[in-house]
Design an enzyme around this catalytic site. Structure first.
Site, short mmCIF file in Angstrom:
data_model
loop_
_atom_site.label_atom_id
_atom_site.label_comp_id
_atom_site.label_asym_id
_atom_site.label_seq_id
_atom_site.Cartn_x
_atom_site.Cartn_y
_atom_site.Cartn_z
N PRO A 190 22.59 -33.54 3.58
CA PRO A 190 23.20 -34.68 4.28
C PRO A 190 22.21 -35.47 5.13
O PRO A 190 22.34 -36.69 5.25
CB PRO A 190 24.29 -34.02 5.14
CG PRO A 190 23.88 -32.61 5.29
CD PRO A 190 23.17 -32.26 4.01
N TYR A 212 22.90 -23.51 5.54
CA TYR A 212 21.51 -23.21 5.81
C TYR A 212 20.70 -24.49 5.93
O TYR A 212 21.04 -25.50 5.33
CB TYR A 212 20.93 -22.36 4.68
CG TYR A 212 21.63 -21.03 4.50
CD1 TYR A 212 21.66 -20.07 5.51
CD2 TYR A 212 22.28 -20.75 3.31
CE1 TYR A 212 22.30 -18.84 5.33
CE2 TYR A 212 22.92 -19.52 3.12
CZ TYR A 212 22.95 -18.57 4.13
OH TYR A 212 23.59 -17.40 3.96
N ILE A 216 19.51 -26.27 2.70
CA ILE A 216 20.53 -26.77 1.78
C ILE A 216 21.51 -27.67 2.52
O ILE A 216 21.54 -28.89 2.35
CB ILE A 216 21.26 -25.60 1.08
CG1 ILE A 216 20.28 -24.76 0.27
CG2 ILE A 216 22.37 -26.12 0.18
CD1 ILE A 216 20.86 -23.46 -0.27
N CYS A 217 22.34 -27.05 3.36
CA CYS A 217 23.46 -27.76 3.96
C CYS A 217 23.07 -28.66 5.12
O CYS A 217 23.87 -29.49 5.55
CB CYS A 217 24.52 -26.76 4.40
SG CYS A 217 25.21 -25.84 3.01
N LEU A 218 21.84 -28.52 5.62
CA LEU A 218 21.31 -29.47 6.59
C LEU A 218 20.47 -30.54 5.90
O LEU A 218 20.62 -31.73 6.17
CB LEU A 218 20.50 -28.75 7.66
CG LEU A 218 19.93 -29.60 8.80
CD1 LEU A 218 21.05 -30.31 9.57
CD2 LEU A 218 19.09 -28.76 9.75
#
Length: 221
Positions: free
Chosen positions: A125, A117, A120-122
């Site tokens: 990083p 998502y 979070i995951c974008l």
């Protein structure tokens, strides 16, 4: 030459300095994707992946605990049929050396990210890679969050940190840059016809008016 990497000609994407990381486009993630219509994210991330393939931009596929979250969606895997996605336990992709080592070894500094998502995951990083000196581009229409607010707030947060928001068709256009680059124009046309939405309709109409046929390319459907 500008000292700001985000403006001037050097602020645009270049195929020979780009690397694409596609993060967690898996079944489990799609079940709680509410910021966008899921079919649009699927369309856009595949269009983005095929664009990278057309321009020989290295692309990393990665999943999180795929044994429970599911394999990467088939149509995306089909773009790179011989590539095994990097399966992680880290929520933050940038903490996994199996991913970051590949990026570092490429020597490329224009890091293009899309993920589920967004918040979070974008975001994780993107923010960490910015701190390491990468030019980070976040493909907002190939990413999505659990709510529209979650997606929007995450994009704002990443922009404040220095990331550049962009959509997948803009990535494709910046890589092409000049219609005189005929070695990729056929691929670009084919990708737009398949994944470009209303732009595909307009392009097909142009082919009709010019009495030409849609271009056939080496990029698979």
């Amino acid at each position: 030459m500008s000292q700001n990497p985000k403006i001037g000609l050097e602020g645009l994407l270049r195929p020979d300095d780009s690397i694409l990381v596609l993060i967690d486009h898996q079944p489990y993630q799609f079940t709680n994707l509410n910021s966008h219509e899921p079919t649009m994210i699927i369309n856009n991330v595949i269009g983005l992946a095929k664009s990278a393939k057309a321009f020989n931009v290295p692309t990393i596929l990665t999943t999180v605990i795929e044994e429970r979250g599911g394999y990467i969606i088939k149509r995306l895997q089909d773009v790179f049929p011989d590539q095994k996605p990097i399966n992680r336990t880290f929520i933050n992709t940038w903490e996994d050396p199996n991913v970051t080592d590949v990026v570092k070894e490429s020597g490329r500094k224009q890091l293009i990210l899309a993920a589920l998502y967004t918040e979070i995951c974008l975001a994780m990083p993107a923010i960490q890679a910015l701190g390491e000196g990468y030019e980070v581009f976040i493909v907002t229409d190939a990413s999505g969050g659990v709510t529209a607010e979650a997606h929007d707030m995450a994009v704002r947060r990443m922009v404040q940190a220095g990331a550049v928001p962009i959509n997948w068709m803009a990535v494709l256009a910046e890589w092409q840059r000049d219609w005189a680059r005929t070695e990729t124009t056929a691929d670009v046309s084919d990708i737009l016809l398949e994944y470009g939405g209303a732009s595909a309709v307009a392009l097909a109409w142009e082919h009709q008016l010019l009495a030409t046929s849609p271009l056939v390319t080496s990029v698979g459907h």
